[in-house]
Design a protein around this motif. Sequence first.
Motif, PDB file in Angstrom:
ATOM      1  N   TRP A 106       1.005  -1.099   0.421  1.00 58.14           N
ATOM      2  CA  TRP A 106      -0.044   0.166   0.255  1.00 58.14           C
ATOM      3  C   TRP A 106       0.856   1.224  -0.477  1.00 58.14           C
ATOM      4  O   TRP A 106       1.629   0.990   0.870  1.00 58.14           O
ATOM      5  CB  TRP A 106      -0.666  -0.156   1.079  1.00 58.14           C
TER       6      TRP A 106
ATOM      7  N   PRO B 126      -4.997   5.295  -4.025  1.00 57.96           N
ATOM      8  CA  PRO B 126      -6.057   5.176  -2.802  1.00 57.96           C
ATOM      9  C   PRO B 126      -6.888   3.394  -2.839  1.00 57.96           C
ATOM     10  O   PRO B 126      -7.478   3.285  -2.470  1.00 57.96           O
ATOM     11  CB  PRO B 126      -6.921   5.498  -3.372  1.00 57.96           C
ATOM     12  N   ASN B 127      -5.286   2.077  -3.172  1.00 60.40           N
ATOM     13  CA  ASN B 127      -5.673   1.418  -3.600  1.00 60.40           C
ATOM     14  C   ASN B 127      -4.618   0.082  -2.894  1.00 60.40           C
ATOM     15  O   ASN B 127      -3.683   0.715  -1.958  1.00 60.40           O
ATOM     16  CB  ASN B 127      -5.913   0.571  -4.960  1.00 60.40           C
TER      17      ASN B 127
ATOM     18  N   ARG C  92      -4.952  -3.849  -6.533  1.00 64.54           N
ATOM     19  CA  ARG C  92      -6.194  -2.866  -6.840  1.00 64.54           C
ATOM     20  C   ARG C  92      -6.605  -2.993  -5.733  1.00 64.54           C
ATOM     21  O   ARG C  92      -7.430  -1.787  -6.456  1.00 64.54           O
ATOM     22  CB  ARG C  92      -5.757  -1.306  -7.689  1.00 64.54           C
TER      23      ARG C  92
ATOM     24  N   ARG D  61     -10.731  -1.479  -3.460  1.00 65.46           N
ATOM     25  CA  ARG D  61     -10.721  -0.257  -2.382  1.00 65.46           C
ATOM     26  C   ARG D  61     -11.176  -0.964  -1.439  1.00 65.46           C
ATOM     27  O   ARG D  61     -11.601  -2.378  -1.514  1.00 65.46           O
ATOM     28  CB  ARG D  61     -11.393   0.515  -3.668  1.00 65.46           C
ATOM     29  N   TRP D  62     -12.218  -0.048  -0.887  1.00 63.14           N
ATOM     30  CA  TRP D  62     -12.348   0.213   0.694  1.00 63.14           C
ATOM     31  C   TRP D  62     -14.351   0.141   0.313  1.00 63.14           C
ATOM     32  O   TRP D  62     -14.850  -0.275  -1.609  1.00 63.14           O
ATOM     33  CB  TRP D  62     -11.886   0.777   1.754  1.00 63.14           C
TER      34      TRP D  62
ATOM     35  N   ASN E  76     -16.802   1.502  -2.364  1.00 64.00           N
ATOM     36  CA  ASN E  76     -15.331   2.213  -3.587  1.00 64.00           C
ATOM     37  C   ASN E  76     -14.627   3.088  -2.767  1.00 64.00           C
ATOM     38  O   ASN E  76     -13.925   4.058  -3.704  1.00 64.00           O
ATOM     39  CB  ASN E  76     -16.216   2.298  -5.014  1.00 64.00           C
TER      40      ASN E  76
ATOM     41  N   ASP F 160     -11.518   5.675  -0.934  1.00 66.17           N
ATOM     42  CA  ASP F 160     -10.180   5.339  -0.745  1.00 66.17           C
ATOM     43  C   ASP F 160      -9.469   4.497  -0.105  1.00 66.17           C
ATOM     44  O   ASP F 160      -9.821   4.059   1.450  1.00 66.17           O
ATOM     45  CB  ASP F 160      -9.296   6.311  -0.731  1.00 66.17           C
ATOM     46  N   ILE F 161      -8.440   3.681   0.478  1.00 69.97           N
ATOM     47  CA  ILE F 161      -7.560   2.512   0.696  1.00 69.97           C
ATOM     48  C   ILE F 161      -7.321   3.645   1.549  1.00 69.97           C
ATOM     49  O   ILE F 161      -6.198   4.130   1.094  1.00 69.97           O
ATOM     50  CB  ILE F 161      -7.040   0.957   0.220  1.00 69.97           C
TER      51      ILE F 161
ATOM     52  N   SER G  13     -10.408  -4.273 -10.329  1.00 68.41           N
ATOM     53  CA  SER G  13     -11.602  -3.408 -10.001  1.00 68.41           C
ATOM     54  C   SER G  13     -12.265  -3.805  -8.845  1.00 68.41           C
ATOM     55  O   SER G  13     -13.859  -3.899  -9.184  1.00 68.41           O
ATOM     56  CB  SER G  13     -12.396  -3.907 -11.133  1.00 68.41           C
TER      57      SER G  13
ATOM     58  N   SER H  12     -14.094  -3.797  -4.804  1.00 69.23           N
ATOM     59  CA  SER H  12     -14.173  -3.118  -3.749  1.00 69.23           C
ATOM     60  C   SER H  12     -15.083  -3.590  -3.318  1.00 69.23           C
ATOM     61  O   SER H  12     -15.581  -5.192  -3.613  1.00 69.23           O
ATOM     62  CB  SER H  12     -15.392  -2.161  -4.221  1.00 69.23           C
TER      63      SER H  12
END
Length: 624
Positions: free
Chosen positions: A337, A342-343, A362, A364-365, A368, A370-371, A401, A403
């Motif tokens: 990370w 943000p992933n 990659r 996501r949280w 969707n 940002d991590i 792709s 989340s």
Amino acid sequence: MRKFFASATAVLLAALGIVTQAASSIPLDYYSSLNGKKGSELKTAIHNLVSNNVKMLGYGSGNQNTWWGFYVTDYEMDGSQRLVVDRYSNNVWYFGSRGASVSGMNIEHSFPKSWWGGTQNNAYKDLFNLMPCEKNINTSKSNYGMGVVTNVKTDNGCTKVGTGADGTNLWEPADKWKGDFARGYMYMATAYQDFTWTGEGLNSLQQGAYPTLQKWASDLYIKWAKADPVDDREITRNSAVQNIQGNRNPYVDFPNLMEYVWGDSTTFAFNVKTTVKAGDYIAPVDPVDPPVGPVDPSTDKGTIDNPYTVAEALAACTATESAEVYVRGYVTSVKSWNSKYPNIDYYLGDTADATETIMVFRGRWIDNADITAENQPEVGAKVLIKGKLYIYNGTTKEVTSSSIIEYTAPGTEPEPEPDPDPVVPAEGSATFNFADPTTLTPSYSLEGAVADNSNQKHNVNGVVFTADGISLTSSGTGTESRLYYQTASKAWTYRVYTNSTVTFSCGAKQAMTSIVFTTQTTKYGQTLGGFTFTPGSYDSATKTLTLPEGTTSYSFDVTGTVGFTGIIVNYVSSDTDGVEDVVADSPSDGEDAWYSLQGVRVHNPVPGLYIRVRGGKASKVLIR
């Protein structure tokens, strides 16, 4: 599912006189050796049944050879002509004279002969494995196994040839034939379970009598067999092959048999009398795909209500990015990370310490988002993610792709509730009413009984009857034990013979106290007094055998023919609940507290087994 094959033109299709036949009578007595068996024992019993005393045709064309057999096993009438049933193509073929091969067609080994080295044994000539086949697709499918083809190299509109999701060479039949071939593969993996497999066969098979089919294969074939149930064509062919070879394919006669061998019922005893028969089967709705191996993308697997496991997601990955799917698993490690992005890259497994993992690229949280440094997935967390499956650069299987949809932090997942112990009555009686065999487990009736002079019978040697946790069975070297129906008196008895042994047994939470016999009053109604009951005390007046305390298994040898109309086994619970003292007693007048063995307070105990608390001490008490 009724099967119609496409003709060259719509006019010809309309002209075909395709007929279906009602389900033929299944010879239940032929299958009696399967009763009471399950799992690997059941599979071996099927093997012994279908591979012994068979007579195979010669291989090829000519009288009493393969094409002579196809003439009656693989045809449908088109007016006055015999149309060849080709399960591999949509071409239209016709038989000539009986025994003559059909130009443009081959004899196809559905279970390739190279899998056992090509020896011209019974498997080489078995009509349950041989089918007439268009020769070009026969060449294309080579000696590949059967499965879901995801990378198609050849497709003639009926049969696909190519590779599966994991790169394995495979061929795939049309939907209308998948059940037929699946039941054929199950038969072959059973009839020839003692073979040594080699080459391409090891992609679908493993050595040994059980399970023989690899897990992905048996799961897939069960799924196909459910989706494409037995139809009139298979029923008719089964009987036609039996008329030639003398054996049958039991997976056709009993559509649920596969579940008792490989599926969801391997711990349950099979019974040919009570199971579903061909022609009566209705396929259940079953959305579950095989956990490994080729994955069929046409199901609802991978939805939010039925997400992929990691193993299933790995099997479903291809070099083409999939549509969005859902995958559930545990975070096994975090790769990288960077606050600039943000992933995050991390790995999922089916357990927190799994070594078989899929990369989340990659990710996501939730929603969707940002991590960040604060919301990074932790190792051991359980997550449900939505993303696309993909094999990157031909080597790395990943979810792209993506989340997170659901997140459960490590250590917060609730422990599963333990299964409660079965409740065992303090005492009870197990009744075996042989006078009415439809009440037995397994049950019997006149259906399938075979003639014995003017009477009828079911041979039940080795059949395990059960009631209230007690089992009863008989075996021996003499005449087989049988359920006997006397036509004149219309009466049933359980008849056992010299050199047989009758055995009673129960589970660890029970102990048998006595056995009460009811014998028939005619010729075979022995007093049993001549039998040797050791240990135990037998009262010939009441025909009651009193057993030693704590008896969980008891056997006696039969010294003369005797018929029972009923047997009652009395038992008590042997579950101590941690209390070791057993006291024969009557209720006292003191300040005792009485409890059932399940811990329920009892204020006025009747005869039975209880926990008594007196003066701070607990003891187990049998009230008589």
